[in-house]
Design an enzyme around this catalytic site. Structure first.
Site, PDB file in Angstrom:
ATOM      1  N   CYS A 291       0.829  -1.194   0.000  1.00 24.48           N
ATOM      2  CA  CYS A 291       0.000   0.000   0.000  1.00 24.48           C
ATOM      3  C   CYS A 291       0.868   1.250   0.000  1.00 24.48           C
ATOM      4  CB  CYS A 291      -0.911   0.018   1.232  1.00 24.48           C
ATOM      5  SG  CYS A 291      -1.900  -1.475   1.412  1.00 24.48           S
TER       6      CYS A 291
ATOM      7  N   ILE B  58      13.450 -11.901 -17.525  1.00 20.00           N
ATOM      8  CA  ILE B  58      13.658 -11.177 -18.780  1.00 20.00           C
ATOM      9  C   ILE B  58      15.066 -11.458 -19.278  1.00 20.00           C
ATOM     10  CG2 ILE B  58      12.032  -9.331 -18.256  1.00 20.00           C
ATOM     11  CD1 ILE B  58      14.534  -7.552 -17.746  1.00 20.00           C
TER      12      ILE B  58
ATOM     13  N   SER C 213      11.381 -12.442  -4.384  1.00 19.67           N
ATOM     14  CA  SER C 213      12.682 -12.158  -4.991  1.00 19.67           C
ATOM     15  C   SER C 213      13.791 -12.818  -4.178  1.00 19.67           C
ATOM     16  CB  SER C 213      12.926 -10.642  -5.067  1.00 19.67           C
ATOM     17  OG  SER C 213      13.386 -10.152  -3.814  1.00 19.67           O
TER      18      SER C 213
END
Length: 632
Positions: free
Chosen positions: A2, A291, A363
């Site tokens: 948030c 990626i 991560s």
């Protein structure tokens, strides 16, 4: 995840305009597109933007305690909230929701500031206690979640998750802090002890503030620190078993969500370890995202695909153009303050890809800092061995002289690039590590500075706070001190800032299981041989994960995201380099010497020298200042 914002009158509790709090929250829309709320009382206002992750419908904020005597706005996740809830229910607490926010409120009402020790997670929150008439601001142990603060001319304290939240308030003064310019030019980011704007502060990681109406604002107080002064003496097998337990604990606790969850997968040790442990504890395929680049030397997608196939993940990858410079302005807007870690661009790209499939992504950040995975830490450990046998009276003239005459050969093979090593060895351990961590050494920075900036700095050097931190660290060795500095200085200032801003820019929640504080505290107690062996850092993690991951994942050289900024400034960004380094650009600020900047750009564009990293810093500095409304 948030965004929060608020106002608190430290003196006389004047009325708070809800519209001002609302504007501050609107500036944080990207952090919470799923909902918003404002609450104001006499002398206080709290605002919230919500990204719904847990208890999707039942935990709107600002949230009142069950008895109505406290109000909270909260950014983050508490991973042990269910256990904590049961403990509080045993003390008579009542709950109306199924989320973690109400648990924080009940913990505050039960234990006061000591509640922080009970919370396992990432967080920045503000609680206003209506009985005590006080505001409690707190930030998590490692600084995963940010909190900016500023004292305004009307006597109020404004706070927000990002600087742009404060910038939405009309009373915020927009004056650049020259010390922050020196900090930024040294590190490539503005560290947590400073802000680019005078009068703006960041609540440090592991700190809280307790403020009362009518009292002088109290400074932040530290509630957590990591201690490197103790050592475990267990056998390697026992250490490995405990490490695996702690890693599993960190991963599984962060897999709790009421929305789609996945992981970033680069194919390196840390992200691969997280994915392996997620797959072990999940019935369904783990969603993974990576990626790659169409330049073979930069591309790691093959390793990521190998790990994805090994664990049967639902893998998504995308090849992106390394020449992504057209997004520089958008990048500057994400960070507000100047931020020159060029890996922010590919980090943003992988966050965009992840957000197409999940709302939460795990991560691998944190293991390098906690377990000595950086090459600079391994080098520092070896340099410290040399310092221990060569007295300072011998080292300083010998290595200082060699460093002075040795050419700065960026183009040469790594063994011939000895200038920085010689200069480092001429100094003590803390000074040497500060040099290795800095992007631009002091002699080069001060050659670029103009007389105005030198005068405003008054002898201040950005390395001083880091050196002081290392010398005062609860540590027993140079390696301990280097890791302590990385955890307390580099991690919140660079790595966590990068991940927070790029993930929140696309409304993605990033979680860092390898930054579970119990795992960090375990790593700080490891003997040296469990961290570094020979030239191999992060040894115990690699040894432990051999049962899960192949050798070419565990022991290949560390790569990380690479952005070809030097090539950009000899090609499509050459004109921008000349503009930013000339009259009408940064030279007009009085901070820099115009001739020195012009020569820097010319030498790089012509190929005479490689100043791509410095030009990138200058470019991002100029763009950030313009976005702050301070024209160049």
């Amino acid at each position: 995840m948030c965004g929060i914002a608020g106002l608190f009158h430290c003196g006389t509790p004047k009325p708070v305009d809800p519209a001002r709090v609302s504007r501050m929250c609107d500036a944080l829309f990207h952090r919470g597109p799923d909902g918003s709320g404002i609450w104001t009382g006499q002398g206080v206002g709290l605002g919230h933007r919500r990204l719904a992750i847990i208890d999707l419908e039942g935990s709107p904020q600002p949230m009142h305690a069950h008895d109505g005597n406290a109000v909270i706005v909260f950014n983050g996740e508490i991973y042990n909230f269910r256990e904590l809830r049961r403990e509080l229910e045993g003390h008579g607490a009542k709950f109306r929701t199924d989320g973690d926010t109400e648990v924080i409120l009940a913990a505050w009402q039960r234990w006061g500031p000591d509640c922080l020790e009970k919370l396992h997670g990432m967080f920045a929150f503000a609680i206003y206690d209506l009985n005590r008439k006080e505001l409690f601001l707190a930030r998590d142990r490692l600084g995963v979640k940010p909190l900016f603060m500023a004292h305004l001319s009307d006597g109020s304290l404004a706070f927000a998750s990002e600087l742009k939240g404060l910038l939405a308030h009309p009373l915020l003064r927009r004056e650049i802090d020259p010390l922050a310019v020196e900090d930024y030019m040294t590190w490539g980011y503005v560290p947590d002890h400073r802000s680019i704007l005078k009068g703006v502060e960041k609540l440090p990681a592991g700190h809280f503030r307790l403020l009362r109406h009518g009292e002088t604002p109290a400074p932040p107080r530290q509630w957590w620190d990591v201690d490197f002064s103790q050592r475990k003496s267990s056998k390697t097998s026992d250490l490995s078993a405990e490490l695996l337990f702690r890693m599993r604990e960190g991963v599984t606790s962060r897999m709790d969500a009421d929305v789609a969850l996945g992981a970033f997968l680069s194919g390196g040790v840390d992200s691969s370890s997280v994915v392996a442990l997620m797959a072990e504890s999940s019935r369904d395929p783990v969603t993974t995202c990576s990626i790659g680049f169409d330049v073979a030397a930069l591309d790691e997608t093959g390793y990521a695909e190998k790990v994805a196939a090994r664990f049967g993940t639902d893998h998504h990858s995308r090849i992106v153009d390394p020449d992504d410079f057209q997004h520089i302005d958008a990048l500057a807007g994400m960070f507000d303050e100047p931020f020159a870690d060029a890996s922010a661009l590919p980090t943003w790209r992988v966050c965009q890809l992840a957000r197409e499939h999940v709302t939460v992504a795990l991560s691998g950040d944190g293991a390098d800092e906690a377990f000595a995975g950086y090459r600079r830490q391994v080098f520092h450990a070896r340099e410290e061995q040399l310092r221990s046998v060569l007295p300072s009276a011998l080292r300083k003239p010998l290595f200082g002289g060699l460093g002075a005459i040795w050419p700065k050969a960026d183009w040469a093979p790594r063994p011939l690039r000895a200038k920085s090593t010689f200069l480092s060895l001429a100094q003590d351990g803390a000074e040497g590590y500060a040099r290795s961590l800095s992007v631009i050494p002091p002699e080069l920075r001060f050659a670029l500075y103009g007389d105005d900036l030198k005068r405003e700095l008054g002898g201040y050097r950005a390395e001083a706070p880091l050196i002081r931190m290392m010398r005062d660290a609860p540590a027993r060795s140079g390696l301990d001190r280097a890791q302590y500095a990385d955890l307390k200085f580099w991690l919140p200032g660079d790595i966590l800032t990068k991940v927070d801003r790029t993930s929140m820019a696309v409304s993605l929640e990033a979680r860092e299981p390898l930054l579970d504080h119990r795992l960090i505290e375990f790593g700080a107690q490891l003997p040296h041989r469990a961290r570094v062996r020979g030239t191999q850092g992060k040894w115990l993690i690699k040894h432990t994960m051999e049962r899960y991951l192949p050798e070419d994942i565990l022991y290949r050289p560390k790569q990380g995201f690479v952005t070809p900024i030097s090539d950009w400034f000899r090609g499509p960004l050459a004109s921008e380099a000349r503009v930013i380094c000339s009259a009408g650009g940064l030279a007009d600020t009085g901070w820099f010497d115009e001739r020195a900047l012009a020569k820097l750009a010319d030498d790089h564009i012509s190929g005479k020298s490689d100043h791509g990293r410095i030009l990138w810093q200058l470019l991002m500095l100029g763009k950030s200042i313009k976005r702050l409304g301070i024209g160049l």
